[in-house]
Design an enzyme around this catalytic site. Structure first.
Site, PDB file in Angstrom:
ATOM      1  N   CYS A 446       0.844  -1.190   0.000  1.00 12.78           N
ATOM      2  CA  CYS A 446       0.000   0.000   0.000  1.00 12.78           C
ATOM      3  C   CYS A 446       0.879   1.239   0.000  1.00 12.78           C
ATOM      4  O   CYS A 446       1.836   1.344   0.769  1.00 12.78           O
ATOM      5  CB  CYS A 446      -0.904  -0.010   1.232  1.00 12.78           C
ATOM      6  SG  CYS A 446      -1.750   1.552   1.551  1.00 12.78           S
ATOM      7  N   CYS A 452      -2.994   5.355   5.768  1.00 14.55           N
ATOM      8  CA  CYS A 452      -3.604   4.027   5.760  1.00 14.55           C
ATOM      9  C   CYS A 452      -3.836   3.571   7.195  1.00 14.55           C
ATOM     10  O   CYS A 452      -2.871   3.409   7.958  1.00 14.55           O
ATOM     11  CB  CYS A 452      -2.702   3.027   5.040  1.00 14.55           C
ATOM     12  SG  CYS A 452      -3.351   1.336   5.053  1.00 14.55           S
TER      13      CYS A 452
END
Length: 704
Positions: A446, A452
């Site tokens: 990611c 996140c």
């Protein structure tokens, strides 16, 4: 196709694979030891570690400072007081093939300088599948019992250990200080009876005897432990005020005389042929022993030779565990879930129709990465004959030990007609950011970073983990709770919790599981950790490729946070004196150095670190006691062939005396120890006017 032979790897392929293995094994360690959610089997874990060791053996200069070869660990539970082991409790290297045992004997002889005809005996004993325990006796009285924990620090389970019949409370004529180590286990018959009793009263039943033994020993109420049928085999020792014997076998006999249970299948073997014969003999009795074993442990018998051989960072050189083969089962793959880790790695996990494998019901398995699902290895070569893995498939589950297994194979004859190839996500399932796979990396990550939530939570969990800040009362569950509530978003927020919520204590103490006392205890525990060692702080930052061993290595090299911070700033261009000095640290490679310097100079990351450090009192790195050492604080380079000791012995001895061992010669080098064939390093040392010693001169300097 099989994975590429180490003999066929070029240097760049080896470097890339070592980086990948470090990430895989680090993730496996966190999952098993820290998160109590293992993702790969013992056999897979061992295979990856062996592959890593093989590559390091062929390319020793590429060994990373966060090498999985240097890591060991099992976390200490929040429910118990902590015990610091005076003598570290180590793990064991593993062997799987007969050739591994021959190689083990050869390496021991090479290290000791023994020829093939020189006598060298070993002990062979069953490897009990239980929970390691250390018992401390002072003047013959049992005063403390502790689990292994991470090897350096374990759980204080003294009250529980006192309830085990096999553990003597007192030992007549014992040395003043006596630490006995062994394994707590449960017999098959006792395990079956325990599960019957538990089921009858609606209590928890256990998957296998090891889980039952571990759960029973870790009860906070010792009366529960007393009702559990635990047993104990003694096989080793820690701190001693006087030696037990001259050999491993005689020491075990001495333990039996003291009243400890020792394994009757322990035997002395003269060389690999007898060791393997004993392995076969124990293996044939495995099903009838009445307790679980998962291999045979071999140890050099002569204790003086054990002393010479010493230890690697996590394992003794003089012992190895010869493991039994793994087990297999077939079941249906019902779903594939994606989990996001601290470094953004997307890890696929198989959700299985529950199946019993070796007496344990499993419902999850690792799928490693997108290549593994597609039927390829990291180089694009076929695995499993190129068969991909799809939801709905009938899959073979491979298991060894008590960790989550892997999906090893697929039965295409039972594949549903509507089964579709699995499409690995190109976006993070947690935050929607692009999931990028860099060239040479088997893992897709990611790109969201701090935005996140999965990465943020995992970083916070890592920050409070045992080898990092280890804040009492602030574990993974509490971190998740506080993050979801918006109370903490980054490590610095932990140290302002009291300031923000301490006055309004009602907000915390009214939460489920919290009261005024527990809230105040948490604030006190946080305050205690404002004073932190440099190595722990570096590790806690969670920088990719920088593990616990590498963090301690960096701490010893730079000494203080200010020196470390300045060096990282100066190395930002990845060239110049500071960069060269970082790469000169023995064990630091380009991958680790690049990751470290990049993280320390990335604006958002750096701002978060600065906010954290503002709340801390960072202690200088601990130095070994080197009073009177002529080389304390000096930088030493070994080059050429050493004839009176191995390079490993020389390095270990120098570091024990407080020296820094470097892999390259520079103006900062104090001493170059040059043997035959020294070559360019010796020439450079002469050009710089450095002190050059031959091996005899070095031994004379350090006192033999």
């Amino acid at each position: 196709m099989a994975e590429k032979s180490t003999a066929d790897l070029d240097e760049e392929e080896a470097r890339a694979e070592l980086a990948h293995l470090a990430e895989q094994l680090s993730r496996a360690n966190r999952a098993y030891h820290t998160e109590d959610a293992p993702e790969i089997s013992d056999a897979d874990y061992d295979r990856l570690k062996r592959r890593n060791a093989e590559i390091e053996a062929r390319f020793p200069h590429l060994k990373r400072s966060d090498s999985p070869s240097d890591q060991v660990g099992a976390p200490v539970s929040d429910g118990f007081a902590k015990v610091r082991h005076v003598v570290r409790m180590m793990s064991l290297s593993n062997a799987f093939e007969d050739e591994d045992i021959t190689d083990f004997d050869t390496s021991i002889r090479r290290y000791l300088g023994l020829g093939e005809g020189d006598p060298l005996s070993y002990t062979a004993e069953p490897k009990i599948d239980g929970l390691s325990l250390s018992l401390r006796y002072e003047r013959g009285q049992l005063v403390q019992a502790a689990t292994r924990g991470d090897g350096a620090e374990g759980e204080n389970v003294t009250a529980n250990a006192r309830t085990i019949d096999d553990i003597p409370q007192s030992i007549p004529d014992a040395p003043d200080i006596l630490e006995i180590r062994g394994e707590v286990y449960m017999s098959h018959a006792d395990f079956a009876e325990l599960n019957e009793r538990q089921a009858a009263k609606g209590g928890k039943t256990f998957a296998n005897p090891r889980n039952a033994a571990a759960g029973s020993l870790r009860q906070l109420d010792s009366s529960i432990t007393k009702d559990r049928p635990l047993r104990f085999f003694a096989y080793s020792w820690g701190e001693l005020s006087e030696p037990l014997a001259d050999t491993q076998a005689n020491a075990i006999a001495r333990l039996a005389q003291m009243g400890f249970q020792t394994n009757p299948l322990t035997a002395v073997c003269d060389g690999p042929a007898e060791m393997l014969a004993q392995y076969r003999a124990i293996e044939t009795q495995r099903a009838t022993l009445g307790y679980d074993i998962d291999g045979v442990v071999y140890k050099v018998n002569d204790l003086a030779l054990q002393g010479r051989l010493g230890f690697r960072s996590t394992t003794p050189r003089w012992a190895i565990a010869h493991k039994f083969p793994a087990e297999l089962a077939w079941t249906r793959l019902e779903a594939i879930d994606i989990q996001v880790g601290r470094t953004g790695a997307l890890s696929p996990v198989a959700r299985l129709a529950p199946v019993t494998v070796g007496g344990v019901v499993v419902s999850n398995a690792t799928l490693h990465n997108e290549d593994y699902i597609a039927g390829r290895d990291s180089s694009g070569s076929e695995i499993r004959g190129g068969k991909d893995i799809r939801v709905g498939d009938w899959v073979q589950v491979y298991r060894a030990g008590d960790v989550i297994p892997k999906v090893a194979d697929v039965d295409l004859s039972q594949r549903p007609a509507d089964a579709q190839p699995y499409s690995f996500p190109k976006a993070c399932p947690e935050c929607g950011s692009d999931a990028i796979r860099e060239e040479g990396d088997a893992v897709r990550r990611c790109s969201g970073g701090l935005i996140c939530p999965a990465q943020a939570v995992e970083k916070l969990k890592h920050f409070v983990s045992r080898a990092a800040f280890d804040i009492e009362g602030l574990g993974s569950r509490q971190v998740e709770q506080f993050y979801q509530d918006g109370w903490i978003a980054e490590p610095a927020d932990i140290f302002t919790l009291k300031e923000r919520y301490g006055q309004g204590l009602q907000q915390l103490k009214n939460r489920e599981g919290w009261g005024e006392k527990s809230a105040n205890n948490l604030f006190d525990a946080i305050d205690e950790r404002r004073r932190i060692g440099l190595g722990r702080l570096i590790f806690a930052l969670g920088i990719r490729h920088v593990g616990e061993q590498a963090s301690n290595l960096l701490a010893r090299h730079y000494g203080s946070w200010d020196a470390f911070e300045t060096a990282m700033r100066d190395a930002d261009a990845m060239e110049g004196t500071a960069w060269d000095d970082l790469l000169a640290i023995d064990g630091v490679g380009t991958v680790l150095a690049t990751s470290l310097v990049s993280a320390m100079n990335q604006d958002a990351e750096r701002a978060s670190i600065d906010r954290l450090v503002a709340h801390l009192d960072v202690q200088e790195a601990e130095r070994p006691s080197t009073d009177g050492s002529p080389v304390a604080g000096k930088t030493v380079v070994f080059t050429g062939t050493l004839e009176k000791m191995t390079r490993a012995e020389a390095k270990a001895r120098a570091e024990a005396l407080g020296a820094k061992v470097s892999g390259s010669v520079s103006s900062k080098t104090d001493i170059v120890v040059a043997g035959p064939g020294a070559g360019s390093k010796e020439k450079k040392a002469r050009d710089l006017g450095l002190t050059i010693l031959d091996e005899d001169g070095w031994l004379e300097l350090i006192g033999g």
